[in-house]
Design an enzyme around this catalytic site. Structure first.
Site, mmCIF file in Angstrom:
data_model
loop_
_atom_site.group_PDB
_atom_site.id
_atom_site.type_symbol
_atom_site.label_atom_id
_atom_site.label_comp_id
_atom_site.label_asym_id
_atom_site.label_seq_id
_atom_site.Cartn_x
_atom_site.Cartn_y
_atom_site.Cartn_z
ATOM 1 N N ASP A 180 -2.864 2.671 -6.040
ATOM 2 C CA ASP A 180 -3.608 3.921 -6.229
ATOM 3 C C ASP A 180 -2.763 5.165 -6.047
ATOM 4 O O ASP A 180 -3.235 6.269 -6.278
ATOM 5 C CB ASP A 180 -4.785 3.980 -5.243
ATOM 6 N N LYS A 195 9.198 -2.212 -4.519
ATOM 7 C CA LYS A 195 7.992 -2.849 -5.074
ATOM 8 C C LYS A 195 8.265 -3.288 -6.513
ATOM 9 O O LYS A 195 7.908 -4.385 -6.921
ATOM 10 C CB LYS A 195 6.814 -1.869 -5.040
ATOM 11 N N ASP A 248 3.129 3.713 -6.171
ATOM 12 C CA ASP A 248 2.893 2.432 -6.850
ATOM 13 C C ASP A 248 3.237 2.493 -8.335
ATOM 14 O O ASP A 248 3.186 1.487 -9.029
ATOM 15 C CB ASP A 248 1.414 2.023 -6.717
ATOM 16 N N GLU A 284 -4.205 13.097 8.445
ATOM 17 C CA GLU A 284 -4.104 14.357 9.183
ATOM 18 C C GLU A 284 -5.472 14.892 9.567
ATOM 19 O O GLU A 284 -5.677 15.368 10.677
ATOM 20 C CB GLU A 284 -3.355 15.395 8.330
ATOM 21 N N ASP A 307 3.549 0.002 5.026
ATOM 22 C CA ASP A 307 3.074 -0.015 6.414
ATOM 23 C C ASP A 307 3.871 -0.956 7.314
ATOM 24 O O ASP A 307 4.627 -1.794 6.850
ATOM 25 C CB ASP A 307 1.597 -0.450 6.426
ATOM 26 N N ASP A 339 -1.079 -2.983 -3.677
ATOM 27 C CA ASP A 339 -0.751 -2.057 -2.593
ATOM 28 C C ASP A 339 -1.811 -2.278 -1.503
ATOM 29 O O ASP A 339 -2.846 -2.881 -1.759
ATOM 30 C CB ASP A 339 -0.834 -0.629 -3.170
ATOM 31 N N LYS A 340 -1.580 -1.781 -0.294
ATOM 32 C CA LYS A 340 -2.581 -1.969 0.767
ATOM 33 C C LYS A 340 -3.437 -0.718 0.942
ATOM 34 O O LYS A 340 -4.638 -0.733 0.677
ATOM 35 C CB LYS A 340 -1.913 -2.340 2.093
ATOM 36 N N THR A 341 -2.809 0.394 1.358
ATOM 37 C CA THR A 341 -3.581 1.595 1.677
ATOM 38 C C THR A 341 -4.223 2.174 0.431
ATOM 39 O O THR A 341 -3.536 2.487 -0.532
ATOM 40 C CB THR A 341 -2.665 2.646 2.311
ATOM 41 N N THR A 377 3.459 -3.214 0.730
ATOM 42 C CA THR A 377 3.021 -1.985 1.413
ATOM 43 C C THR A 377 4.173 -1.342 2.162
ATOM 44 O O THR A 377 5.156 -2.010 2.509
ATOM 45 C CB THR A 377 1.854 -2.301 2.381
#
Length: 1110
Positions: A816, A795, A820, A501, A679, A403-405, A677
């Site tokens: 994380d 995914k 995922d 946020e 994104d 995953d990216k974030t 991701t």
């Protein structure tokens, strides 16, 4: 209550709860008291009564255990050459050890369950608070929970000590999110603040039956306290889950709705599907081969026995002639003889190998947990092993899906800039609530906007101050850590479940608009003139990952009603009807290229009539018990339209420390890394460059919606396929070294929409059937792949696609967040990162690590060692059992196939349990064939063990042949030495038990020395165990043959060992035979290492040379 008929069963898909067990007023609804389980939590598998039968059933489901049980029963039923003890004792040992381990684990679960079930809870009963054990709670009870207490079951909040009926909760034990979440009491009951008042509440709750989704709840409460019954919707914001803790709220009153095993926490206990490692599959394949060898040995011996017996002179001595009946029972006798030979040779199947492998995996997993280099001081967390069955699989990984974030990046957001109508505003650095020094002024890059633009700009700032779910914490400390203290005075601090946020609200604070609080339904903000503005909060249209946006409806003090909406550019731009779209879009794209996370903000004014319409629409959807989510989504879709674009924001999510170094090392190790991701493509691509997944010279191939709009998917796929194959001449990427500079590196970028098109099953007569193959062909020839705009299920689809491709590579997924989990469960090995997005990934993973950088050591060091150790363990076990049982087979040719055992019963029983088990167990726990630092520095060594290379058939056949050779040397060596009848100095002759003991002594020493020769890493423990095992064998033999044991019905071993050792030739033969057995293996190793050394062997030679020089 809705009842449906399915066949003859009645099932109810909603339940009615009577608060305080009060019947509803007559004429409102039928009073049907349903039966619900009590509040007992049961996480244990067994009870005192069912432990033995249930555990035995589970253990004998394992093929090896069942096989040994059959052999044991055969030994009991028919007259077999060896005592039933020989197979019964090892089997009993294995079963007992496993049962004790499982029983102990279950006892710990019982203990934990009892601690939870017996803790006391405060319950409101007839207007008084009484104490009750947690397990005695019933659905409908009203409970009082005080600050810092944990909720005993799933509850609906009725009222709290706060005037606005809210309470703060942390759900760390459920999903790891330590932030304070706000929950709301029902509007009509929030004023009932004492036990007497709460006892007067007259209401029923209708809600769905229990289901495991922690974030979803649908229900409604019917209140009968006025003339007219009132119905109010209940959602997840009213539901307090078992296991969560009450914070910053003195006390709350709540009603029990789900108890015991029906709570959402208990429904999430479900065990994951069992994953099996490649090594285990190899082990099972080898077992089948050895089973075939065993059966063929038994068949050969049975056939030869009858050939031998066909000669009457050999078969029947004059003193023991057979009767007529015995002569006619050929078939039954043949079958019993076959079974007897099976029993005699059954030791070739190693039962104790399973126990050793179990212990090796279980004890070996502690090395990951004890590793100080994988301890993260910031989080205070170590690596966690949730399943030890896959340790060796870490050494076989070919694909890593990440995953990216929060995995590659820190998920620690920093507000960078915002753009309003093309004007850009950049505040000074703020990092997650910590205001950096020297951030007093405001840096604006713009050309002084006019009055109209100024109004728009302030509306944008207000939108960001209002459109969020951030909570304000007034205190200086949060969980004991000081936050938000700036220039000596305490200020408010923002908490939210989303770091984005907080970064946006902090950014607005730096730009002059401060969000103060939400109080009594009023949101308060402080504007640039230090005036407090109040907005009445009317509705919140919550964020979800499908819509990718959230909205809020507020009423300004002037009476105007606004809808403010923020979300991803792809979900906002299509809904915008005016505003400076082109300027904002240009800025968003530029930010995305720089790797920033962007959000767009838009608004819409609502007239009173429009708002009334919106209110009715939302209310209808909220009160629905069936398909509430679907109805809300449709309502949101109708409301969030005709928007006016205000601007966009840019937030930076920094790369995790050493993420780039880790990815580079994985590349060198021959592992392909894919980033999956949700994104935007540009943002994700920028991160991929920063993390060295793509290099500057990587040629990027795009398979995106933008491109498939211009050309058909078919054409794009074939064009890309031609591009990569032209370069590689039809060969796959694996034939090239990743580091060679003579071939172009390709990187593929694909988005979710195109992936759906590729995965779609082909229509008749079209070429789309082979899109998947083409896609896989392109991917195989790319060194890195980036999949963006991915839904969680996509995914998992990608992982499944690669798993099922023709090479069947070993895959690893790492992430994380909750999004995922599906790919973590799908991959061969799933790794969760202890990030800021909750703990679902960690809970569902096989292993959990604090940071992405720890993956490097986990694979390149721990994975490498685990694989080397277990592959030697498996091969060695089969080898030592061939050495053990093949002389027994040869012996039958010299004893008339009479099933005479070569070894004594004690030796047969203890060979695998005592004499040879500890050295290999210890080897498989601490062997290090290469120093740990070298493995980290040189990732290429990982390639030496790729594709299960140490457990391939040629290696297996070599070990088996070596075992057969050693067995022949031992047997015939001893046999020819025995030809010399004057074997002892006093002229005594040796008998068959001395012969067997001589062979057995050579055998034990040979297999132990073979392991010693294979050991590279010597410690005092190795010396103690290896030489200790040999000493134990000698001492045991001396004791076993040195005393007349009263419980034995034979004394055939009496003085045998001592007599053998008293002979000089026996000593010489033992030394000669051990040397002759080990010599070929040593010669083969020397020749192979000299002529065809592997990278590992070259390094071992280099390391030894360095040591010698020192």
């Amino acid at each position: 209550i809705l009842c449906r008929c399915v066949g003859e069963e009645n099932w109810v898909d909603s339940r009615t709860i009577y608060i305080g067990h009060k019947e509803p007023p007559p004429g409102t609804e039928a009073f049907i008291q349903q039966r619900f389980p009590d509040n007992r939590i049961v996480s244990s598998k067994y009870t005192f009564w069912n432990f033995i039968p249930k555990n035995m059933f589970e253990q004998f489901r394992r093929v090896a255990n069942f096989y040994f049980l059959i052999i044991f029963l055969v030994q009991l039923i028919i007259d077999t050459p060896t005592s039933p003890v020989t197979s019964g004792l090892p089997l009993f040992f294995v079963i007992t050890v496993t049962a004790i381990k499982q029983g102990y684990e279950d006892w710990l679960r019982h203990k934990a369950d009892n601690a939870v079930n017996q803790c006391s809870v405060h319950v409101v009963h007839h207007g008084k608070v009484v104490r009750k054990q947690s397990r005695k709670l019933r659905v409908g009870d009203v409970v009082l929970v005080k600050e810092d207490e944990t909720f005993p079951c799933d509850l609906i909040l009725l009222s709290s000590s706060r005037d606005d009926g809210t309470c703060f909760v942390t759900t760390a034990s459920l999903d790891g999110e330590s932030s304070h979440k706000t929950y709301y009491a029902v509007q009509e009951t929030k004023a009932y603040n004492t036990e007497k008042e709460v006892d007067t509440i007259h209401a029923t709750i209708e809600c769905e039956q229990p289901q495991p989704d922690l974030y979803k709840f649908v229900g409604r409460i019917n209140i009968y306290m006025t003339n007219e019954p009132v119905a109010r919707p209940l959602g997840s914001e009213n539901l307090l889950l078992r296991g969560a803790t009450l914070k910053n709220t003195e006390y709350i009153y709540a009603v029990v709705i789900y108890t015991g095993m029906e709570t959402k926490m208990a429904l999430n206990y479900q065990s994951k599907s069992q994953k099996r490692s490649a090594v285990e599959k190899s082990m099972n394949a080898y077992l089948v081969v050895y089973l075939c060898i065993l059966i063929s040995k038994a068949l050969i011996n049975t056939a030869l026995k009858y050939v031998w017996q066909s000669d009457p002179n050999k078969d029947e001595p004059f003193y023991n002639q057979k009767t007529e009946v015995e002569r006619q029972r050929h078939l039954i006798r043949a079958f019993t003889d076959f079974l007897a030979f099976m029993v005699l040779f059954n030791y070739i199947i190693p039962v104790s190998m399973y126990v050793t492998v179990e212990m090796q995996k279980f004890l070996g997993s502690y090395f990951i947990m004890w590793d100080d280099e994988m301890f993260d001081e910031e989080l205070g967390e170590r690596a966690v092993v949730n399943t030890s069955d896959l340790n060796e699989e870490l050494g076989q990984v070919e694909y890593v899906f990440t995953d990216k974030t929060g995995t590659l990046t820190e998920n620690n957001m920093e507000f960078i800039e915002c753009c309003v109508d093309g004007h850009v505003y950049v505040p000074h650095a703020i990092c997650n609530g910590q205001v950096m020094p020297g951030a007093a002024g405001m840096d604006m890059i713009d050309s002084s906007p006019g009055p109209a633009a100024r109004e728009h700009e302030e509306l944008f700032f207000r939108a960001l101050c209002l459109c969020h779910t951030v909570q304000v914490k007034e205190e200086d400390t949060v969980d004991g850590i000081k936050h938000g203290i700036h220039q000596g005075k305490s200020t408010s601090f923002y908490i939210s479940s989303s770091p984005d946020e907080v970064a946006l609200v902090e950014g607005m604070k730096r730009l002059g608009f401060t969000y103060l609080r939400l109080k009594d339904g009023q949101m308060e903000i402080l504007n640039r003139e230090d005036e407090v503005e109040k907005f009445e909060l009317l509705e919140v249209l919550t964020f979800d990952s499908v819509r990718r946006r959230m909205s809020i409806i507020v009423k300004a003090s002037t009476g105007e009603v606004y809808l403010f909406c923020k979300g991803a550019d792809s979900s906002i731009f299509p809904r915008v009807i005016s505003g400076k779209v082109d300027q904002v879009r240009a800025r968003v794209e530029q930010n995305a290229v720089e790797g920033l996370r962007t959000l767009c903000v838009a608004y819409r004014s609502l007239s009173p009539e429009q708002y009334e319409e919106v209110f009715q629409l939302l209310n209808r959807a909220k009160l629905a018990l069936q398909d509430r989510d679907k109805q809300l989504a449709e309502a949101y879709d109708l409301i969030e339209k005709d928007l006016i674009l205000l601007g966009a924001t840019a937030v930076e999510d920094r790369l995790q420390e050493k993420a780039a170094d880790t990815i580079e090392s994985l590349h060198k190790a021959g592992i392909k890394v894919w980033v999956l991701t949700g994104d935007k493509m540009e943002t994700a691509a920028a991160t991929c460059y920063a993390s060295k997944l793509f290099h500057r010279n990587t040629q990027i191939l795009e398979l995106t919606t933008k491109r498939t709009e211009e050309q058909s998917l078919h054409d794009v796929l074939f064009e890309l396929s031609r591009t990569v194959l032209r370069q590689h001449g039809g060969m796959t990427r694996d034939t090239f070294s990743e580091l060679s500079g003579d071939c172009t590196d390709y990187g593929l970028i694909i988005d979710g929409a195109t992936l759906s098109a590729v995965m779609r099953p082909g229509q008749e007569g079209s070429n789309s059937g082979n899109y998947k193959e083409k896609f896989l062909e392109i991917c195989r020839n790319c060194s890195a792949v980036l999949c963006c705009r991915m839904a969680p299920l996509q995914k998992a689809q990608i992982v499944k696609l690669i798993k099922a491709s023709e090479e069947h590579p070993i895959t690893l997924a790492i992430g994380d967040g909750a999004n995922d989990v599906s790919m973590i469960l799908e991959a061969h090995v799933g790794i969760g990162i202890m990030g800021k997005e909750g703990r679902q990934a960690v809970r569902n993973s096989d292993y959990a690590i604090p940071k992405f950088k720890h993956l490097k050591k986990m694979l390149l060091v721990h994975g490498h060692y685990y694989y080397i150790r277990i592959s030697e363990l498996v091969q060695y076990f089969f080898y030592k059992n061939v050495c053990f049982i093949f002389p027994q087979f040869l012996y039958q040719f010299f004893c008339g196939f009479s099933q005479q055992p070569l070894y004594d019963t004690a030796y047969l029983t203890l060979y695998n349990i005592s004499f040879t088990s500890l050295p290999i167990l210890l080897y498989s726990l601490i062997e290090q064939h290469i120093n740990m630092d070298i493995l980290k520095k040189d990732p290429c060594l990982y390639r030496d063990i790729a594709k299960n290379s140490l457990l391939r058939w040629p290696t297996f056949i070599y070990w088996t042949v070596l075992g057969v050779y050693d067995a022949i040397v031992m047997f015939f060596g001893a046999y020819f030495l025995f030809d010399n009848t004057t074997f002892t100095s006093n002229g005594q002759m040796f008998g068959n038990w001395t012969f067997g003991t001589l062979v057995f002594t050579v055998l034990v020493f040979t297999v132990t020395f073979k392991l010693a020769l294979d050991t590279h890493y010597w410690t005092w423990i190795n010396h103690f165990v290896i030489w200790g095992s040999l000493i134990f064998f000698v001492v045991f033999s001396l004791l076993w043959g040195g005393i007349i044991w009263p419980f034995l019905n034979y004394q055939r071993m009496y003085y045998v060992f001592m007599q053998m050792l008293s002979s000089g030739p026996a000593w010489l033969s033992i030394i000669l035979l051990i040397t002759a057995s080990l010599l070929p293996d040593m010669v083969k190793k020397v020749i192979w290492r000299t002529l065809w050394p592997t990278t590992t062997e070259r390094i071992q030679v280099g390391t030894n040379a360095c040591r010698n020089r020192e």
